[in-house]
Scaffold this active site. Structure first.
Site, PDB file in Angstrom:
ATOM      1  N   TYR A 118      54.214  39.166  45.625  1.00 53.78           N
ATOM      2  CA  TYR A 118      54.448  40.609  45.759  1.00 53.78           C
ATOM      3  C   TYR A 118      55.712  40.885  46.563  1.00 53.78           C
ATOM      4  CZ  TYR A 118      49.671  41.559  44.058  1.00 53.78           C
ATOM      5  OH  TYR A 118      48.528  41.641  43.304  1.00 53.78           O
ATOM      6  N   LYS A 123      45.718  27.290  43.193  1.00 53.62           N
ATOM      7  CA  LYS A 123      45.895  26.727  41.858  1.00 53.62           C
ATOM      8  C   LYS A 123      46.778  25.497  42.029  1.00 53.62           C
ATOM      9  CE  LYS A 123      45.357  26.945  37.339  1.00 53.62           C
ATOM     10  NZ  LYS A 123      44.059  26.865  36.625  1.00 53.62           N
ATOM     11  N   ASP A 134      40.924  30.298  38.914  1.00 54.62           N
ATOM     12  CA  ASP A 134      40.199  30.688  37.699  1.00 54.62           C
ATOM     13  C   ASP A 134      38.715  30.373  37.849  1.00 54.62           C
ATOM     14  OD1 ASP A 134      41.257  28.091  37.743  1.00 54.62           O
ATOM     15  OD2 ASP A 134      41.291  27.892  35.565  1.00 54.62           O
ATOM     16  N   ASP A 164      44.136  39.626  46.144  1.00 53.86           N
ATOM     17  CA  ASP A 164      44.051  40.981  45.587  1.00 53.86           C
ATOM     18  C   ASP A 164      43.034  41.002  44.451  1.00 53.86           C
ATOM     19  OD1 ASP A 164      44.538  43.594  44.952  1.00 53.86           O
ATOM     20  OD2 ASP A 164      46.540  43.291  44.154  1.00 53.86           O
ATOM     21  N   ASP A 172      39.059  42.497  44.883  1.00 54.61           N
ATOM     22  CA  ASP A 172      38.628  43.642  44.085  1.00 54.61           C
ATOM     23  C   ASP A 172      37.442  43.273  43.190  1.00 54.61           C
ATOM     24  OD1 ASP A 172      40.291  45.413  45.282  1.00 54.61           O
ATOM     25  OD2 ASP A 172      41.845  45.350  43.766  1.00 54.61           O
TER      26      ASP A 172
HETATM   27 MG   LIG Z   1      43.813  45.563  44.748  1.00 56.60          MG
HETATM   28 MG   LIG Z   2      41.174  28.240  33.434  1.00 52.19          MG
END
Ligand SMILES: [Mg+2]
Ligand SMILES: [Mg+2]
Lengths: 354, 354
Positions: free
Chosen positions: A142, A189, A221, A245, A249
């Site tokens: 970000y 990851k 994931d 983030d 959420d």
């Molecule tokens: Mg958010």
């Molecule tokens: Mg995957």
């Protein structure tokens, strides 16, 4: 204890819910013999209206000389729906976080027994869920360099992390895990991303100083799956900005009571506490806004300063209001209790704890 | 229709489940008068064992001269648990995708009425869920430049996208939406990321050629929430590589039958179809592996070549096996039916459709 608390009520229902949280803090002062002082300042649309900027200098100044900030909500259709506007209320919050160096966003995810039927997940899955997400808030993709080629056909964003950025939030997360069920899950990851591999190395190294905390690793994931499949497996989740983030959420809705969730944003010098719900302008001034998320934010504030009994007293009082169905209409359509009444009830129950 | 189909059975339960899918394809040939030819080739651990590489040249050659690839599964504890190994079975799959230019990963998310009780979500939420995710597979942060500073203290990954990369998958997604409920949702983070803003511009522009499809936009953090809160709102989700990885894995568990889900990986010249489950080595050779995900992958293959009735016939036959509880033990502990029996039953029901 003496605490200087800056009140940034902001927009929409912000002022109403902050007022209830202050009632609860005052009840804590009275019951536990503390001295908190409160000072208000403008932020967001309210600040644009009166001062032309979403973060006036005196607001920032007040925050810097306070021990903690209690924040309401930000955002107003007056500016959000105007595509031509140059200043947006949200900019005030983003700049405040940056100016105060608030690098860790902390979001507890908890299920309230009385509200469990509102969860999209089955009861047996969500039943015992109680975890907390530590999301890095000032680094990563970000904030990395953004590029757009001259012809507009190629765009890029850089995700960059330094050891130092990872270190400081990792210590906070391990310290939290120590006081909880002693399990920390780093979500990354690392099978694909270089920045994730740095996270993994730094976190593993910091973890050596917290031998009582079990550390494990999960790919993002898989984490997104596990939060739905078996959220009760988690204690403390630590992760970078973008993953945090997305996962915070996702996590905020599994309990079925997103309107009740608080958050904290912590830096090395400053700390800010705020409900995760928005400014909900449709409800402004109608005495129907649910004050619980802001009251829980005040409880997080107390805990942040080591006032554990005080924090627990607030949480107990909220649970009593939920149990007795002394709640705003969002939780019970037939309820005749407004924002103020619920705030009074909870504050009253802090003073008169059973 | 004549089709040359390359069978890449791979490791673990791969060969067993591919065998059942082939039975079903043969039943389709017979029933609908087509001529499919099948040729096997090695990939993964099986290929390392016999040829020293997870993707032998003749496997790649076979794929390039075939119309479609039916893929089983990849991965073996023999290599995965050995930290010193230089060649990993998964590398075969990654290189194959790259060599064949498979830029779109397609994952349907569907609920099977007979299995709805296995979902972690409440029945009323998941009831009518039926969407499909188009994930960009060869660009973005997984493939961007990776850097590590000399002292190892700063790491970065670059997320880069070009108009061309976005264009080609966007057309596929819009075409799919046209044949479905005519809604396409682009998931991005355009409020923060430059690459997301490029996605939004390109997708909006491509969308002008598909006026019958309603296009909307959702930020990735909100999408992660909505998939849990209200998955039935989606028809086609289009997104970039990392977001697609996270959201498709999250989505794969909401139906409660991850072992049944197929996928396709499509390029401009080649197409590969594979179950999303792994090689499940513990079940290898025991005749207990569930063949349905691979059979559904064969159904996707048929649909890819415009054989809609044929694809529906396969799906109907699978639904019949689910309805009659003619399933492997993973779906019914008391079941005495093995992989082969279930495959025979489904293939038989393609021929003898009611
Ligand atoms: Mg958010
Ligand atoms: Mg995957």
């Amino acid at each position: 204890m003496k605490l200087k608390i800056a009140l940034l009520e902001g927009d929409g229902i912000g002022p109403e819910v902050v007022a209830q949280a202050v009632k609860c803090l005052q009840a804590v002062e009275e019951t536990f013999n503390h001295q908190f002082s409160y000072e208000n300042a403008l932020i967001g649309a309210a600040a644009i209206d009166k001062k032309g900027t979403p973060l006036p200098n005196d607001t920032l100044g007040l925050c810097k000389k306070s021990d903690a900030i209690l924040f309401g909500a930000i955002g107003s259709p007056k500016y959000d729906d105007d595509p031509d506007t140059q200043v947006r209320p949200e900019q005030g919050l983003l700049r405040l976080r940056e100016e105060l160096g608030l690098f860790a966003n902390i979001r507890p995810v908890k299920v309230f027994p009385t509200l469990i039927d509102r969860s999209p997940l089955k009861k047996e899955i969500i039943n015992t869920t109680d975890f907390i997400i530590y999301r890095e808030l000032t680094g990563g993709i970000y904030f990395g360099e953004k590029k757009l080629s001259d012809d507009g056909s190629v765009a890029s964003d850089l995700c960059e992390y330094s050891e130092k950025e990872i270190n400081r939030i990792t210590h906070l997360a391990f310290k939290a895990a120590k006081t909880r069920r002693k399990k920390l899950t780093l979500v990354d990851k690392a099978n694909v991303l270089e920045s994730s591999r740095l996270w993994r190395r730094v976190v593993a190294k910091v973890g050596e100083s917290y031998p009582e905390v079990m550390l494990d690793f999960l790919f993002v994931d898989n984490a997104a799956m596990q939060i739905v499949l078996n959220p009760s497996q988690f204690d403390v989740i630590l992760t970078e900005n973008l993953f945090g983030d997305i996962l915070s959420d996702e996590s905020s809705v599994i309990g079925g009571s997103i309107g009740l969730l608080p958050s904290a944003s912590i830096g090395s010098e400053y700390a800010m506490f705020e409900p995760i719900h928005g400014s909900y302008p449709q409800a402004e001034g109608k005495d129907i806004a649910n004050p619980i998320a802001c009251i829980f934010s005040a409880a997080m504030l107390l805990e942040h300063f080591g006032l554990k009994e005080e924090s627990k007293a607030v949480i107990r009082a909220v649970n009593k209001s939920l149990k007795n169905n002394f709640v705003t209409p969002d939780l019970n359509k037939k309820s005749k209790y407004g924002t103020n009444h619920v705030g009074d009830f909870i504050a009253g129950n802090i003073v008169d704890a059973d």
